[in-house]
Design an enzyme around this catalytic site. Sequence first.
Site, PDB file in Angstrom:
ATOM      1  N   GLU A  50     -13.467   4.056  24.044  1.00  0.00           N
ATOM      2  CA  GLU A  50     -13.660   4.803  25.295  1.00  0.00           C
ATOM      3  C   GLU A  50     -13.885   3.911  26.510  1.00  0.00           C
ATOM      4  O   GLU A  50     -13.216   4.102  27.544  1.00  0.00           O
ATOM      5  CB  GLU A  50     -14.803   5.817  25.134  1.00  0.00           C
ATOM      6  CG  GLU A  50     -14.543   6.902  24.086  1.00  0.00           C
ATOM      7  CD  GLU A  50     -14.995   6.518  22.695  1.00  0.00           C
ATOM      8  OE1 GLU A  50     -14.985   5.319  22.352  1.00  0.00           O
ATOM      9  OE2 GLU A  50     -15.347   7.423  21.921  1.00  0.00           O
ATOM     10  N   CYS A  82     -20.869   6.053  23.839  1.00  0.00           N
ATOM     11  CA  CYS A  82     -19.597   6.372  24.514  1.00  0.00           C
ATOM     12  C   CYS A  82     -19.640   7.758  25.144  1.00  0.00           C
ATOM     13  O   CYS A  82     -19.017   7.986  26.178  1.00  0.00           O
ATOM     14  CB  CYS A  82     -18.443   6.289  23.533  1.00  0.00           C
ATOM     15  SG  CYS A  82     -18.108   4.597  23.048  1.00  0.00           S
ATOM     16  N   ALA A 152       5.859   0.737  -8.537  1.00  0.00           N
ATOM     17  CA  ALA A 152       7.325   0.797  -8.421  1.00  0.00           C
ATOM     18  C   ALA A 152       7.888   1.148  -9.793  1.00  0.00           C
ATOM     19  O   ALA A 152       7.706   0.406 -10.768  1.00  0.00           O
ATOM     20  CB  ALA A 152       7.873  -0.545  -7.953  1.00  0.00           C
ATOM     21  N   ARG A 182       0.562  -3.370   2.990  1.00  0.00           N
ATOM     22  CA  ARG A 182      -0.432  -4.442   2.817  1.00  0.00           C
ATOM     23  C   ARG A 182      -1.169  -4.699   4.124  1.00  0.00           C
ATOM     24  O   ARG A 182      -2.389  -4.825   4.154  1.00  0.00           O
ATOM     25  CB  ARG A 182       0.258  -5.743   2.374  1.00  0.00           C
ATOM     26  CG  ARG A 182       0.694  -5.722   0.936  1.00  0.00           C
ATOM     27  CD  ARG A 182       1.373  -7.025   0.554  1.00  0.00           C
ATOM     28  NE  ARG A 182       1.832  -6.973  -0.825  1.00  0.00           N
ATOM     29  CZ  ARG A 182       2.586  -7.899  -1.399  1.00  0.00           C
ATOM     30  NH1 ARG A 182       2.975  -8.958  -0.721  1.00  0.00           N
ATOM     31  NH2 ARG A 182       2.944  -7.779  -2.657  1.00  0.00           N
ATOM     32  N   THR A 194      -1.334  -9.355 -13.997  1.00  0.00           N
ATOM     33  CA  THR A 194      -0.323  -9.463 -12.939  1.00  0.00           C
ATOM     34  C   THR A 194      -0.331 -10.862 -12.339  1.00  0.00           C
ATOM     35  O   THR A 194       0.728 -11.445 -12.068  1.00  0.00           O
ATOM     36  CB  THR A 194      -0.602  -8.403 -11.848  1.00  0.00           C
ATOM     37  OG1 THR A 194      -0.538  -7.125 -12.457  1.00  0.00           O
ATOM     38  CG2 THR A 194       0.408  -8.479 -10.719  1.00  0.00           C
ATOM     39  N   ASP A 198       3.248 -12.441 -12.984  1.00  0.00           N
ATOM     40  CA  ASP A 198       4.112 -12.433 -11.793  1.00  0.00           C
ATOM     41  C   ASP A 198       3.905 -13.649 -10.905  1.00  0.00           C
ATOM     42  O   ASP A 198       4.764 -13.974 -10.101  1.00  0.00           O
ATOM     43  CB  ASP A 198       3.858 -11.179 -10.944  1.00  0.00           C
ATOM     44  CG  ASP A 198       4.226  -9.894 -11.669  1.00  0.00           C
ATOM     45  OD1 ASP A 198       4.648  -9.992 -12.826  1.00  0.00           O
ATOM     46  OD2 ASP A 198       4.092  -8.821 -11.071  1.00  0.00           O
ATOM     47  N   ARG A 205       4.838 -10.619   4.427  1.00  0.00           N
ATOM     48  CA  ARG A 205       5.915 -11.487   4.917  1.00  0.00           C
ATOM     49  C   ARG A 205       6.908 -10.706   5.788  1.00  0.00           C
ATOM     50  O   ARG A 205       8.081 -10.612   5.506  1.00  0.00           O
ATOM     51  CB  ARG A 205       6.613 -12.159   3.739  1.00  0.00           C
ATOM     52  CG  ARG A 205       5.673 -13.101   2.993  1.00  0.00           C
ATOM     53  CD  ARG A 205       6.370 -13.955   1.970  1.00  0.00           C
ATOM     54  NE  ARG A 205       6.822 -13.242   0.809  1.00  0.00           N
ATOM     55  CZ  ARG A 205       6.038 -12.842  -0.197  1.00  0.00           C
ATOM     56  NH1 ARG A 205       4.736 -13.049  -0.137  1.00  0.00           N
ATOM     57  NH2 ARG A 205       6.549 -12.237  -1.241  1.00  0.00           N
ATOM     58  N   ALA A 296      -0.444  -2.403 -14.923  1.00  0.00           N
ATOM     59  CA  ALA A 296      -0.456  -1.057 -15.483  1.00  0.00           C
ATOM     60  C   ALA A 296      -1.840  -0.663 -16.012  1.00  0.00           C
ATOM     61  O   ALA A 296      -2.274   0.475 -15.829  1.00  0.00           O
ATOM     62  CB  ALA A 296       0.571  -0.969 -16.609  1.00  0.00           C
TER      63      ALA A 296
HETATM   64  C1  AOF Z   1     -16.742   5.492  19.263  1.00  0.00           C
HETATM   65  N1  AOF Z   1     -15.624   4.843  19.634  1.00  0.00           N
HETATM   66  O1  AOF Z   1     -14.021   3.329  19.287  1.00  0.00           O
HETATM   67  C2  AOF Z   1     -15.581   3.672  17.571  1.00  0.00           C
HETATM   68  C3  AOF Z   1     -16.736   4.408  17.167  1.00  0.00           C
HETATM   69  O2  AOF Z   1     -22.030  -0.810  15.332  1.00  0.00           O
HETATM   70  P1  AOF Z   1     -21.552  -0.009  16.483  1.00  0.00           P
HETATM   71  O3  AOF Z   1     -22.547   0.158  17.559  1.00  0.00           O
HETATM   72  O4  AOF Z   1     -20.203  -0.437  16.989  1.00  0.00           O
HETATM   73  O5  AOF Z   1     -21.333   1.464  15.909  1.00  0.00           O
HETATM   74  C4  AOF Z   1     -20.520   1.713  14.818  1.00  0.00           C
HETATM   75  C5  AOF Z   1     -20.276   3.197  14.771  1.00  0.00           C
HETATM   76  O6  AOF Z   1     -19.584   3.595  15.949  1.00  0.00           O
HETATM   77  C6  AOF Z   1     -19.367   3.648  13.638  1.00  0.00           C
HETATM   78  O7  AOF Z   1     -20.091   3.880  12.445  1.00  0.00           O
HETATM   79  C7  AOF Z   1     -18.855   4.951  14.200  1.00  0.00           C
HETATM   80  O8  AOF Z   1     -19.870   5.933  14.095  1.00  0.00           O
HETATM   81  C8  AOF Z   1     -18.682   4.634  15.670  1.00  0.00           C
HETATM   82  N2  AOF Z   1     -17.319   4.182  15.958  1.00  0.00           N
HETATM   83  N3  AOF Z   1     -17.250   5.309  18.027  1.00  0.00           N
HETATM   84  O9  AOF Z   1     -17.313   6.231  20.070  1.00  0.00           O
HETATM   85  C9  AOF Z   1     -15.022   3.936  18.855  1.00  0.00           C
HETATM   86  N4  AOF Z   1     -15.009   2.746  16.758  1.00  0.00           N
HETATM   87 ZN    ZN Z   2     -18.778   4.456  20.988  1.00  0.00          ZN
END
Ligand code: AOF
Ligand code: ZN
Length: 359
Positions: A50, A82, A152, A182, A194, A198, A205, A296
């Site tokens: 935000e 926020c 696969a 990935r 594996t 493998d 990549r 597996a």
């Molecule tokens: C938001 N906007 O972009 C995200 C949120 O450790 P802090 O303070 O960064 O808080 C982590 C928490 O913030 C996370 O567990 C989730 O509740 C929130 N993430 N909140 O307003 C964001 N990434």
């Molecule tokens: Zn936030």
Amino acid sequence: MAAAIRVARHHEGLTGTNPSVACVLARDDGAGFYVVGSGITALGGRPHAEPIALAEAGELAKGATAYVTLEPCAHHGRTPPCAQTLIDAGVARVVTAVVDPDDRVNSLGHKMLSDAGIVISTGCLADEATEGLAAYLNRKINNRSYVTLKLALSGDGYLGVKAKGQVAITGPLAKSQTYLLRARHHAILVGAGTAVEDDPELTCRLDGLEQRSPIRIILDPNGCVPLTAKLFQTAKQTKTLVVVPNTMDHERRKYLLDLGCEIFPCEMQNGKVALPELLEDLASIGILSVMVEGGAALAKSLLDENLVDELVLFENPKLIRVANAEMIASPITSKIAGEKFQAKESLILGEDRMTRYTR
Ligand code: AOF
Ligand code: ZN
């Protein structure tokens, strides 16, 4: 919101224990909606989405609508909540997709906004947004890493031929799609079998996405993977965790550490790595999503223990059965997958079909 969900995907797997959230600010001055700012949770998890979007919009945020894929936070971290930042910027309306289950938020963000007179609507494209937030939401609910199992299958239902190393089943498009998968995960997990048979590299990549190779995790409780394995030998380039019980041989431990591997201790159950506990321990160090790529036996254990959150099946019509060889049967067919999981997406990739299922 659809645009915000697409923006959020860019930092999936790169925001630590924080979810990758996006915020798009749009306004209508009479000639239709236009975007004035957009933000995504920064690499590592902070700042949140935000304030980044608000900084870009500047004065134009006043009276705008904010589309946020997750409920804005209500707690004071290193930055103010926020929800408060949106209020202070004079946003008129907030649309969110998913309620944040974090104890410190959990609808308090929505409450702060509506108490300040902001019009709120929630649940917008909730299913779509939930997919991108799945690892984060899963951790809050199940307290363990989110598991994607990738298999696969040949036309005759096999994963490979025993003791024959890597058998090519799928084509180049499917391979690229695997690399992309990935890149979206925190880690890739394989069993010792594996790693031995493998001798894979398990990196991403794809041109331009080489830096997105996730952490590699090898279950090697009995120390059977040779020290010459590519996974060990390249541990200084790509972070590699070797999962072993505390009884591990001292010499071997020292050698692995010297190669740059990290040792990750695990609990054992009936002679095997205890998977639920392992996934809990991985989540506790910030590995919130793992993609399982073999073999597996590991796939079967995860399915039997109901630990698979997402299943990605690649199917090729080719028959690979070899006479007088021991074949590796798949622990699940697309028919059973369709009964046990919900099909979410199906793609034709050259001669292969990829179907993605979730719980
Ligand atoms: C938001 N906007 O972009 C995200 C949120 O450790 P802090 O303070 O960064 O808080 C982590 C928490 O913030 C996370 O567990 C989730 O509740 C929130 N993430 N909140 O307003 C964001 N990434
Ligand atoms: Zn936030």
